[in-house]
Design a protein around this motif. Structure first.
Motif, PDB file in Angstrom:
ATOM      1  N   CYS A  25       0.837  -1.201   0.000  1.00 36.14           N
ATOM      2  CA  CYS A  25       0.000   0.000   0.000  1.00 36.14           C
ATOM      3  C   CYS A  25       0.876   1.257   0.000  1.00 36.14           C
ATOM      4  CB  CYS A  25      -0.937  -0.013   1.212  1.00 36.14           C
ATOM      5  SG  CYS A  25      -2.021   1.419   1.260  1.00 36.14           S
ATOM      6  N   GLU A  44       9.187   4.016   7.228  1.00 36.13           N
ATOM      7  CA  GLU A  44       9.004   2.611   7.579  1.00 36.13           C
ATOM      8  C   GLU A  44       9.749   2.305   8.883  1.00 36.13           C
ATOM      9  OE1 GLU A  44       7.368  -0.263   6.621  1.00 36.13           O
ATOM     10  OE2 GLU A  44       8.506  -1.148   8.275  1.00 36.13           O
ATOM     11  N   THR A  52       3.844  -7.111   5.733  1.00 37.04           N
ATOM     12  CA  THR A  52       3.092  -8.349   5.487  1.00 37.04           C
ATOM     13  C   THR A  52       3.238  -8.738   4.021  1.00 37.04           C
ATOM     14  OG1 THR A  52       1.415  -7.319   6.909  1.00 37.04           O
ATOM     15  CG2 THR A  52       0.850  -9.452   5.945  1.00 37.04           C
ATOM     16  N   THR A  53       3.327  -7.708   3.179  1.00 40.27           N
ATOM     17  CA  THR A  53       3.350  -7.951   1.732  1.00 40.27           C
ATOM     18  C   THR A  53       4.457  -8.930   1.346  1.00 40.27           C
ATOM     19  OG1 THR A  53       2.529  -5.707   1.447  1.00 40.27           O
ATOM     20  CG2 THR A  53       3.380  -6.809  -0.513  1.00 40.27           C
ATOM     21  N   LEU A  59      -0.449 -12.429  -4.734  1.00 43.02           N
ATOM     22  CA  LEU A  59      -1.433 -12.544  -5.822  1.00 43.02           C
ATOM     23  C   LEU A  59      -2.433 -11.384  -5.750  1.00 43.02           C
ATOM     24  CD1 LEU A  59      -2.152 -16.387  -5.870  1.00 43.02           C
ATOM     25  CD2 LEU A  59      -0.340 -15.081  -7.000  1.00 43.02           C
ATOM     26  N   ASP A 233      -1.640   1.168  14.729  1.00 40.30           N
ATOM     27  CA  ASP A 233      -1.378   2.608  14.850  1.00 40.30           C
ATOM     28  C   ASP A 233      -2.378   3.444  14.050  1.00 40.30           C
ATOM     29  OD1 ASP A 233       0.745   1.678  16.279  1.00 40.30           O
ATOM     30  OD2 ASP A 233       2.283   2.229  14.821  1.00 40.30           O
ATOM     31  N   HIS A 397      -3.583 -11.384   8.715  1.00 40.37           N
ATOM     32  CA  HIS A 397      -3.683  -9.930   8.914  1.00 40.37           C
ATOM     33  C   HIS A 397      -5.142  -9.557   9.155  1.00 40.37           C
ATOM     34  CE1 HIS A 397      -5.086  -9.608   4.749  1.00 40.37           C
ATOM     35  NE2 HIS A 397      -5.271  -8.317   4.910  1.00 40.37           N
ATOM     36  N   LEU A 445      -4.385  -7.659  -1.042  1.00 44.54           N
ATOM     37  CA  LEU A 445      -3.547  -6.879  -1.966  1.00 44.54           C
ATOM     38  C   LEU A 445      -4.370  -6.037  -2.930  1.00 44.54           C
ATOM     39  CD1 LEU A 445      -0.562  -9.311  -2.535  1.00 44.54           C
ATOM     40  CD2 LEU A 445      -0.531  -7.076  -1.419  1.00 44.54           C
TER      41      LEU A 445
HETATM   42  C1  LIG Z   1       1.330 -15.664   4.265  1.00 47.92           C
HETATM   43  C2  LIG Z   1       0.452 -14.595   3.668  1.00 47.92           C
HETATM   44  C3  LIG Z   1       0.023 -14.748   2.353  1.00 47.92           C
HETATM   45  C4  LIG Z   1      -0.787 -13.770   1.785  1.00 47.92           C
HETATM   46  N1  LIG Z   1      -1.110 -13.880   0.455  1.00 47.92           N
HETATM   47  C5  LIG Z   1      -1.865 -12.920  -0.127  1.00 47.92           C
HETATM   48  C6  LIG Z   1      -2.164 -12.964  -1.529  1.00 47.92           C
HETATM   49  O1  LIG Z   1      -1.683 -13.822  -2.286  1.00 47.92           O
HETATM   50  N2  LIG Z   1      -2.992 -12.003  -2.037  1.00 47.92           N
HETATM   51  C7  LIG Z   1      -3.504 -11.018  -1.248  1.00 47.92           C
HETATM   52  O2  LIG Z   1      -4.266 -10.208  -1.742  1.00 47.92           O
HETATM   53  N3  LIG Z   1      -3.177 -10.900   0.058  1.00 47.92           N
HETATM   54  C8  LIG Z   1      -2.357 -11.811   0.627  1.00 47.92           C
HETATM   55  N4  LIG Z   1      -2.013 -11.681   1.940  1.00 47.92           N
HETATM   56  C9  LIG Z   1      -2.437 -10.454   2.652  1.00 47.92           C
HETATM   57  C10 LIG Z   1      -1.535  -9.293   2.207  1.00 47.92           C
HETATM   58  O3  LIG Z   1      -0.195  -9.655   2.408  1.00 47.92           O
HETATM   59  C11 LIG Z   1      -1.863  -8.017   2.989  1.00 47.92           C
HETATM   60  O4  LIG Z   1      -3.233  -7.740   2.861  1.00 47.92           O
HETATM   61  C12 LIG Z   1      -1.085  -6.823   2.408  1.00 47.92           C
HETATM   62  O5  LIG Z   1       0.276  -7.158   2.282  1.00 47.92           O
HETATM   63  C13 LIG Z   1      -1.232  -5.594   3.282  1.00 47.92           C
HETATM   64  O6  LIG Z   1      -0.442  -4.587   2.714  1.00 47.92           O
HETATM   65  P1  LIG Z   1      -0.179  -3.238   3.506  1.00 47.92           P
HETATM   66  O7  LIG Z   1       0.730  -2.427   2.651  1.00 47.92           O
HETATM   67  O8  LIG Z   1      -1.468  -2.669   3.944  1.00 47.92           O
HETATM   68  O9  LIG Z   1       0.577  -3.701   4.848  1.00 47.92           O
HETATM   69  P2  LIG Z   1       2.049  -4.246   5.088  1.00 47.92           P
HETATM   70  O10 LIG Z   1       2.594  -4.936   3.905  1.00 47.92           O
HETATM   71  O11 LIG Z   1       2.027  -4.987   6.367  1.00 47.92           O
HETATM   72  O12 LIG Z   1       2.906  -2.930   5.285  1.00 47.92           O
HETATM   73  C14 LIG Z   1       2.715  -2.091   6.422  1.00 47.92           C
HETATM   74  C15 LIG Z   1       4.061  -1.535   6.858  1.00 47.92           C
HETATM   75  O13 LIG Z   1       3.843  -0.499   7.798  1.00 47.92           O
HETATM   76  C16 LIG Z   1       4.898  -0.527   8.739  1.00 47.92           C
HETATM   77  N5  LIG Z   1       4.476   0.210   9.925  1.00 47.92           N
HETATM   78  C17 LIG Z   1       3.520  -0.134  10.827  1.00 47.92           C
HETATM   79  N6  LIG Z   1       3.401   0.822  11.764  1.00 47.92           N
HETATM   80  C18 LIG Z   1       4.300   1.785  11.458  1.00 47.92           C
HETATM   81  C19 LIG Z   1       4.666   3.015  12.070  1.00 47.92           C
HETATM   82  N7  LIG Z   1       4.073   3.471  13.186  1.00 47.92           N
HETATM   83  N8  LIG Z   1       5.655   3.752  11.498  1.00 47.92           N
HETATM   84  C20 LIG Z   1       6.277   3.326  10.367  1.00 47.92           C
HETATM   85  N9  LIG Z   1       5.973   2.152   9.756  1.00 47.92           N
HETATM   86  C21 LIG Z   1       4.990   1.401  10.289  1.00 47.92           C
HETATM   87  C22 LIG Z   1       5.121  -2.005   8.968  1.00 47.92           C
HETATM   88  O14 LIG Z   1       6.395  -2.250   9.504  1.00 47.92           O
HETATM   89  C23 LIG Z   1       4.947  -2.561   7.540  1.00 47.92           C
HETATM   90  O15 LIG Z   1       6.188  -2.653   6.869  1.00 47.92           O
HETATM   91  C24 LIG Z   1      -1.195 -12.639   2.540  1.00 47.92           C
HETATM   92  C25 LIG Z   1      -0.749 -12.492   3.861  1.00 47.92           C
HETATM   93  C26 LIG Z   1       0.078 -13.448   4.424  1.00 47.92           C
HETATM   94  C27 LIG Z   1       0.585 -13.259   5.813  1.00 47.92           C
END
Ligand SMILES: Cc1cc2nc3c(=O)[nH]c(=O)nc-3n(C[C@H](O)[C@H](O)[C@H](O)COP(=O)(O)OP(=O)(O)OC[C@H]3O[C@@H](n4cnc5c(N)ncnc54)[C@H](O)[C@@H]3O)c2cc1C
Length: 466
Positions: A25, A44, A52-53, A59, A233, A397, A445
């Protein structure tokens, strides 16, 4: 996680758009904001951009892409929306789901052509709840590859990622208007950054055991297989500024985490006719409904474990996935040339397993359902040699969070938007309804990439118009 007044700030630098969190994201938001003309910085908390990504399969679902067209697949945002809504029992916001579905193809084309993410259509199987093949993934189907490509794109486009920077407070008016943020560095020192818009891309609260116990107690005893940095947060800041939250009990679970190995055994094996049995050799659910809701079914079995059980054709199918190849290399997969052999290796009772397989054989090729409502019509019989892997239920998540509009603006209960505050991915209320069963594969995703991209574009536009 506090809200600070502007008077307390000692701004040492300024950007137009600050993005908190460097997962899918945050990267999509930061790149899109920069492409739309805004000076942008991503912060970050970790030493590198993973989130989590990077743990995910990576996918991304999308309807009406060029990849689908090449495969002769006709898909529409409306059909995609219907699949999303049906999986939740029609308990999600259909307008938001449709808005995301309509933008999903644009996101995938943007990722592939502009950001050079090497995507292809996953055409070997259909995830539960999707009526058409619409998942797009990187060559080895890993989120780590996705993150690698996004980080390269950010560097090329000139978006900086400040790592080891935990955002600990937002500078904002009581009305919600944001002025900047405070981050903490590993040496304990604080840095204040002024900005005109903030995009909350710091995911949900799966890494916060107190919040998990409060909102989703049924999975609190399951294994946590997500990112520890997701501490809730965004929800804390949003609430303090008067934002509305929704679907706080929604999450992505998984009923197939290889026990003791921490490797997800992905659901194609089940969708294509594999099963799960408990230690008594008995099935206990309709595994094919979805992997998310299966997590609780597994952790309520004796020992909180199950065995995912399948045969060679399904094993071959799974070799497409990096995770599965890792599970083999790690020794998580048991193999038996006969049922007796695999039962000896796993400790599963032979007589019960014979009964279980006989029942499935009686269903294959018929319209009949088993006691759990599962049909095996169209699936090949399970035949020796067999494979089995011991799994447990896990929390990946959370899917509830800040209510946003179709472009990621954070909303109050009355529907008005907080000025300059956006959220996407796990930080925002998703489109999975109120519990684990509403999670349609790819919802994570989809909301991370598309809300991220739209929030980035719109934050840049809003700043220009102010
Ligand atoms: C094993 C597994 C397989 C999955 N497979 C899929 C799939 O194939 N397709 C799909 O759609 N979804 C999948 N998901 C779900 C998907 O990974 C998540 O929905 C997605 O990655 C979320 O993205 P994000 O950018 O919101 O969060 P994240 O990728 O978690 O990124 C958030 C970031 O914010 C940082 N952060 C948090 N708080 C703070 C702060 N206060 N200050 C600075 N940084 C901070 C964290 O350290 C992290 O790096 C899977 C999840 C898992 C665990």
């Amino acid at each position: 996680m506090s809200i600070l007044s502007k008077e307390e700030a000692e701004f040492s630098s300024a950007v137009e758009v600050a993005v908190i969190g460097a997962g899918a994201c945050g990267l999509c938001a930061g790149i899109a904001a920069k492409q739309s003309g805004a000076e942008t910085l991503i912060l970050e908390r970790d030493p590198s951009a993973l989130g989590t990504t990077a743990m995910s399969t990576g996918l991304i679902p999308a309807a009406g892409t060029s990849f689908q067209a090449k495969a002769g697949i006709t898909d529409t945002p409306e059909l995609f929306t219907e699949d999303v809504c049906a999986k939740t029992g029609y308990q999600t916001n259909a307008d938001i789901a449709l808005a995301l579905a309509r933008e999903s193809a644009n996101t995938v084309e943007w990722l592939a052509s502009e950001l050079q993410v090497p995507l292809s259509l996953v055409d070997s199987f259909l995830y539960p709840g999707h009526s058409i093949k619409r998942m797009h993934g990187t060559p080895n189907r890993t989120g780590a590859e996705l993150m690698g490509s996004l980080c390269n794109a950010a560097e090329k486009i000139g978006v900086d990622i400040l790592t080891d920077a935990t955002v600990i407070g937002l500078f904002a008016e009581p009305s919600g208007e944001v002025h900047g943020l405070r981050c903490q560095r590993p040496d304990g020192k604080h840095e204040d950054l002024a900005c005109s818009a903030i995009i909350l891309a710091c995911c949900g609260f799966a890494g916060n055991p107190d919040m998990v116990r409060e909102y989703m107690p049924e999975i609190a005893e399951g294994e946590f297989f997500g990112h520890r940095g997701n501490q809730g947060d965004a929800v804390a800041w949003g609430r303090a500024l008067g934002a509305e939250v929704g679907d706080m009990s929604a999450y992505q679970g998984h009923g197939g985490l290889a026990k003791g190995y921490g490797i997800p055994i992905l659901w194609p094996v089940i969708v294509e006719g594999g099963i799960q049995v408990n230690q008594k050799g008995q099935r206990f659910s309709n595994e094919s409904r979805g992997y998310s809701e299966q997590a609780v079914d597994v952790i309520t079995q004796p020992g909180a474990i199950a065995w995912t059980f399948y045969d060679d054709p399904r094993h071959q199918l799974m070799l497409e996935f990096d995770d599965y190849r890792d599970a083999i290399a790690a020794g998580a997969i048991q193999y038996g040339t006969t049922l007796q052999d695999v039962c000896q290796k796993t400790g599963l009772p032979l007589s019960e397993m014979e009964k279980t397989l006989e029942e499935i054989a009686s269903l294959v090729g018929t319209d009949k359902q088993d006691a759990f409502g599962r049909q095996f019509k169209g699936k090949a019989l399970l035949n020796a040699p067999y494979y089995a892997v011991k799994v447990t239920g896990a929390l990946f998540h959370t899917q509830g969070g800040l209510c946003v509009d179709a472009v990621g603006r954070v909303l109050r209960a009355d529907g008005s938007a907080l000025q300059g505050l956006y959220a996407g991915g796990g930080a925002a209320r998703g489109i999975s309804g109120p519990d684990a069963s509403g999670y349609l594969a790819g919802n994570g995703l989809l909301t991370a990439t598309t809300f991220g991209r739209l929030a980035g574009i719109n934050a840049a536009i809003d700043i220009n118009e102010r």
